[in-house]
Design a protein around this motif. Structure first.
Motif, PDB file in Angstrom:
ATOM      1  N   LEU A 145      62.121 107.565  45.714  1.00 46.24           N
ATOM      2  CA  LEU A 145      62.355 108.898  45.138  1.00 46.24           C
ATOM      3  C   LEU A 145      63.671 108.922  44.359  1.00 46.24           C
ATOM      4  CD1 LEU A 145      61.711 111.917  44.824  1.00 46.24           C
ATOM      5  CD2 LEU A 145      62.729 112.310  47.089  1.00 46.24           C
ATOM      6  N   GLY A 146      64.702 108.336  44.955  1.00 52.05           N
ATOM      7  CA  GLY A 146      66.023 108.326  44.311  1.00 52.05           C
ATOM      8  C   GLY A 146      66.003 107.581  42.983  1.00 52.05           C
ATOM      9  N   GLU A 147      65.243 106.481  42.928  1.00 52.09           N
ATOM     10  CA  GLU A 147      65.161 105.725  41.683  1.00 52.09           C
ATOM     11  C   GLU A 147      64.418 106.533  40.621  1.00 52.09           C
ATOM     12  OE1 GLU A 147      64.108 101.591  42.138  1.00 52.09           O
ATOM     13  OE2 GLU A 147      63.539 101.445  40.020  1.00 52.09           O
ATOM     14  N   TRP A 148      63.401 107.273  41.051  1.00 46.18           N
ATOM     15  CA  TRP A 148      62.681 108.135  40.105  1.00 46.18           C
ATOM     16  C   TRP A 148      63.605 109.240  39.561  1.00 46.18           C
ATOM     17  CZ3 TRP A 148      61.650 113.351  40.088  1.00 46.18           C
ATOM     18  CH2 TRP A 148      60.772 113.780  39.073  1.00 46.18           C
ATOM     19  N   ILE A 149      64.408 109.831  40.463  1.00 46.75           N
ATOM     20  CA  ILE A 149      65.356 110.888  40.050  1.00 46.75           C
ATOM     21  C   ILE A 149      66.371 110.318  39.056  1.00 46.75           C
ATOM     22  CG2 ILE A 149      67.217 112.411  40.860  1.00 46.75           C
ATOM     23  CD1 ILE A 149      65.633 112.487  43.616  1.00 46.75           C
ATOM     24  N   LEU A 150      66.903 109.140  39.399  1.00 47.96           N
ATOM     25  CA  LEU A 150      67.901 108.492  38.533  1.00 47.96           C
ATOM     26  C   LEU A 150      67.322 108.227  37.143  1.00 47.96           C
ATOM     27  CD1 LEU A 150      70.734 107.016  38.426  1.00 47.96           C
ATOM     28  CD2 LEU A 150      69.454 104.927  38.945  1.00 47.96           C
ATOM     29  N   ARG A 151      66.094 107.672  37.111  1.00 45.87           N
ATOM     30  CA  ARG A 151      65.477 107.341  35.834  1.00 45.87           C
ATOM     31  C   ARG A 151      65.200 108.617  35.025  1.00 45.87           C
ATOM     32  NH1 ARG A 151      62.119 103.918  37.504  1.00 45.87           N
ATOM     33  NH2 ARG A 151      63.263 102.102  36.731  1.00 45.87           N
ATOM     34  N   THR A 152      64.663 109.647  35.696  1.00 42.63           N
ATOM     35  CA  THR A 152      64.360 110.907  35.019  1.00 42.63           C
ATOM     36  C   THR A 152      65.632 111.528  34.425  1.00 42.63           C
ATOM     37  OG1 THR A 152      62.547 111.281  36.568  1.00 42.63           O
ATOM     38  CG2 THR A 152      63.331 113.208  35.335  1.00 42.63           C
ATOM     39  N   ALA A 153      66.692 111.552  35.237  1.00 35.88           N
ATOM     40  CA  ALA A 153      67.948 112.176  34.800  1.00 35.88           C
ATOM     41  C   ALA A 153      68.576 111.397  33.641  1.00 35.88           C
ATOM     42  CB  ALA A 153      68.920 112.261  35.980  1.00 35.88           C
ATOM     43  N   CYS A 154      68.553 110.067  33.723  1.00 35.50           N
ATOM     44  CA  CYS A 154      69.170 109.252  32.655  1.00 35.50           C
ATOM     45  C   CYS A 154      68.406 109.383  31.339  1.00 35.50           C
ATOM     46  CB  CYS A 154      69.261 107.791  33.084  1.00 35.50           C
ATOM     47  SG  CYS A 154      70.524 107.509  34.335  1.00 35.50           S
ATOM     48  N   HIS A 155      67.073 109.430  31.413  1.00 38.90           N
ATOM     49  CA  HIS A 155      66.277 109.618  30.197  1.00 38.90           C
ATOM     50  C   HIS A 155      66.511 111.007  29.607  1.00 38.90           C
ATOM     51  CE1 HIS A 155      63.840 105.938  29.676  1.00 38.90           C
ATOM     52  NE2 HIS A 155      64.128 105.775  30.960  1.00 38.90           N
ATOM     53  N   GLN A 156      66.615 112.031  30.465  1.00 39.26           N
ATOM     54  CA  GLN A 156      66.901 113.393  29.982  1.00 39.26           C
ATOM     55  C   GLN A 156      68.258 113.430  29.278  1.00 39.26           C
ATOM     56  OE1 GLN A 156      65.084 116.740  30.134  1.00 39.26           O
ATOM     57  NE2 GLN A 156      66.563 116.459  28.493  1.00 39.26           N
ATOM     58  N   MET A 157      69.240 112.790  29.885  1.00 41.76           N
ATOM     59  CA  MET A 157      70.590 112.778  29.306  1.00 41.76           C
ATOM     60  C   MET A 157      70.585 112.064  27.950  1.00 41.76           C
ATOM     61  SD  MET A 157      73.748 113.650  29.649  1.00 41.76           S
ATOM     62  CE  MET A 157      75.298 113.150  28.877  1.00 41.76           C
ATOM     63  N   ALA A 158      69.857 110.963  27.869  1.00 50.57           N
ATOM     64  CA  ALA A 158      69.767 110.229  26.600  1.00 50.57           C
ATOM     65  C   ALA A 158      69.097 111.095  25.530  1.00 50.57           C
ATOM     66  CB  ALA A 158      69.008 108.921  26.800  1.00 50.57           C
ATOM     67  N   THR A 159      68.071 111.857  25.940  1.00 47.26           N
ATOM     68  CA  THR A 159      67.394 112.766  25.004  1.00 47.26           C
ATOM     69  C   THR A 159      68.362 113.837  24.498  1.00 47.26           C
ATOM     70  OG1 THR A 159      65.301 112.405  26.135  1.00 47.26           O
ATOM     71  CG2 THR A 159      65.443 114.357  24.727  1.00 47.26           C
ATOM     72  N   TRP A 160      69.145 114.452  25.409  1.00 46.07           N
ATOM     73  CA  TRP A 160      70.117 115.462  24.975  1.00 46.07           C
ATOM     74  C   TRP A 160      71.129 114.876  24.004  1.00 46.07           C
ATOM     75  CZ3 TRP A 160      70.644 117.152  30.717  1.00 46.07           C
ATOM     76  CH2 TRP A 160      69.717 118.157  31.003  1.00 46.07           C
ATOM     77  N   ARG A 161      71.566 113.636  24.268  1.00 45.25           N
ATOM     78  CA  ARG A 161      72.549 113.018  23.375  1.00 45.25           C
ATOM     79  C   ARG A 161      71.966 112.824  21.977  1.00 45.25           C
ATOM     80  NH1 ARG A 161      76.879 110.114  24.925  1.00 45.25           N
ATOM     81  NH2 ARG A 161      76.225 108.280  23.759  1.00 45.25           N
ATOM     82  N   ARG A 162      70.673 112.436  21.931  1.00 41.82           N
ATOM     83  CA  ARG A 162      70.015 112.262  20.633  1.00 41.82           C
ATOM     84  C   ARG A 162      69.829 113.599  19.924  1.00 41.82           C
ATOM     85  NH1 ARG A 162      66.775 108.636  23.307  1.00 41.82           N
ATOM     86  NH2 ARG A 162      65.184 110.233  23.612  1.00 41.82           N
ATOM     87  N   GLU A 163      69.373 114.611  20.696  1.00 47.53           N
ATOM     88  CA  GLU A 163      68.995 115.882  20.072  1.00 47.53           C
ATOM     89  C   GLU A 163      70.182 116.800  19.795  1.00 47.53           C
ATOM     90  OE1 GLU A 163      66.068 117.560  22.667  1.00 47.53           O
ATOM     91  OE2 GLU A 163      64.449 116.264  21.902  1.00 47.53           O
ATOM     92  N   LEU A 164      71.195 116.756  20.651  1.00 45.96           N
ATOM     93  CA  LEU A 164      72.284 117.727  20.566  1.00 45.96           C
ATOM     94  C   LEU A 164      73.575 117.150  19.996  1.00 45.96           C
ATOM     95  CD1 LEU A 164      71.795 119.418  24.074  1.00 45.96           C
ATOM     96  CD2 LEU A 164      70.946 120.256  21.873  1.00 45.96           C
ATOM     97  N   GLY A 165      73.687 115.834  19.946  1.00 48.08           N
ATOM     98  CA  GLY A 165      74.901 115.211  19.403  1.00 48.08           C
ATOM     99  C   GLY A 165      76.140 115.688  20.136  1.00 48.08           C
TER     100      GLY A 165
END
Ligand code: C2E
Ligand code: CA
Ligand code: CA
Ligand code: CA
Length: 280
Positions: free
Chosen positions: A89-109
């Motif tokens: 579960l923790g690895e899934w949370i980590l992966r989900t959160a890191c991908h979300q953060m990468a998306t925000w960095r791409r979209e929001l600069g």
């Protein structure tokens, strides 16, 4: 003899029996929930003063159970820790959160937060290879290591051993380390000498009473001085009122988190918070 007593207790205490049954049931359901995608991650802003900018977010897991409704992590994370499913579960949370953060960095600069904070349990830290998992996840997400912080509690690290080895490996990767619920344990200050730490998360219990007269603010003030003295960042947790935010700001806190600034949500608003008291 110990086993005998345990068996007797189980046989004769209906309350315990029910609790044990409940845990077994929940434990099995966590397995199913992982397979059926019933977990979500929500994000709570950590606001920087005086700008009101969302400097970071904390990822918090939610379980949307088809029958029970929303189950609190307070109820299922300890169960997942005991039966070992927290690792998956923790690895899934980590992966989900890191991908979300990468998306925000791409979209929001520039508007994107600097960092995402992910809670990591004792069981995860105690595993050889956890740092390698983190390295693989951030590489796969395309997330720079300093954009990730892991939040660990004192109890997860105070026995030393592999947990501290893991923290040093994470530190070497460039991942930030946050000490959660800081000040509530038995050896909070002592730990700062043995564990690599970048961020102190000052527990809500010190924030709750900060506006009361008398001695209450003294500890919150001492903790911010410790953080300044050691060159660490400090985040005050559980800020619920403007009065608390103002008091914390006066004491020197620059990073605040709590319902006053925003609840954990799937899609936080990263616009400047106007609700911040900025008097100096
Ligand atoms: P925590 O890491 O100390 O997280 C802070 C908790 O306080 C969160 O509860 C958050 O929603 C809540 N909170 C934030 N601001 C306020 C406020 O102003 N007032 C009040 N009353 N509460 C506030 P949540 O999400 O229910 O999580 C509870 C605990 O469950 C967390 O405490 C953490 O120990 C654990 N947890 C949550 N998500 C995860 C996760 O992804 N992994 C692991 N290992 N544990 C998690
Ligand atoms: Ca936390
Ligand atoms: Ca906390
Ligand atoms: Ca807590």
């Amino acid at each position: 003899a110990a086993k005998q007593a345990g068996d007797t207790a189980r046989r004769w205490s209906p309350a315990l029996d029910e609790r044990a049954g409940e845990h077994t049931r929940l434990g099995g359901e966590i397995r199913l929930a992982l397979d059926h995608g019933q977990f979500r991650v929500v994000y709570q802003p950590i606001v920087e003063l005086p700008s009101g900018r969302v400097a970071a977010v904390e990822a918090l897991v939610r379980w949307e159970h088809p029958q029970r409704g929303l189950v609190s992590p307070v109820d299922f994370v300890p169960v997942a820790e005991r039966n070992g499913l927290i690792v998956e579960l923790g690895e899934w949370i980590l992966r989900t959160a890191c991908h979300q953060m990468a998306t925000w960095r791409r979209e929001l600069g520039e508007q994107a937060p600097d960092r995402i904070s992910v809670n990591v349990s004792a069981r995860q830290l105690a595993r050889h290879g956890f740092a390698a998992t983190v390295a693989a996840v951030i590489a796969e997400a395309g997330l720079p290591a300093p954009c990730l912080a892991v939040e660990v509690t004192e109890t997860a690290v105070f026995e030393g051993g592999q947990a501290v080895v893991t923290l040093n490996e994470l530190r070497d990767l460039g991942v930030r380390i946050a000490l959660d619920d800081f000040g509530t344990g038995h050896s909070s200050l002592n730990l700062l000498q043995t564990v690599p730490v970048d961020i102190l998360k000052v527990d809500k219990s010190f924030v709750d009473t900060i506006t009361e007269a008398g001695r209450h603010a003294v500890i919150a003030e001492a903790l911010i001085q410790v953080s300044h003295g050691l060159g660490l960042a400090a985040v005050a947790e559980g800020v619920e009122t403007a009065a608390q935010a103002e008091a914390l700001h006066r004491l020197g806190y620059r990073l605040l988190q709590g319902y006053y600034f925003g609840r954990p949500v799937a899609d936080p608003n990263f616009a400047l918070s106007t609700a911040v008291a900025t008097q100096d």
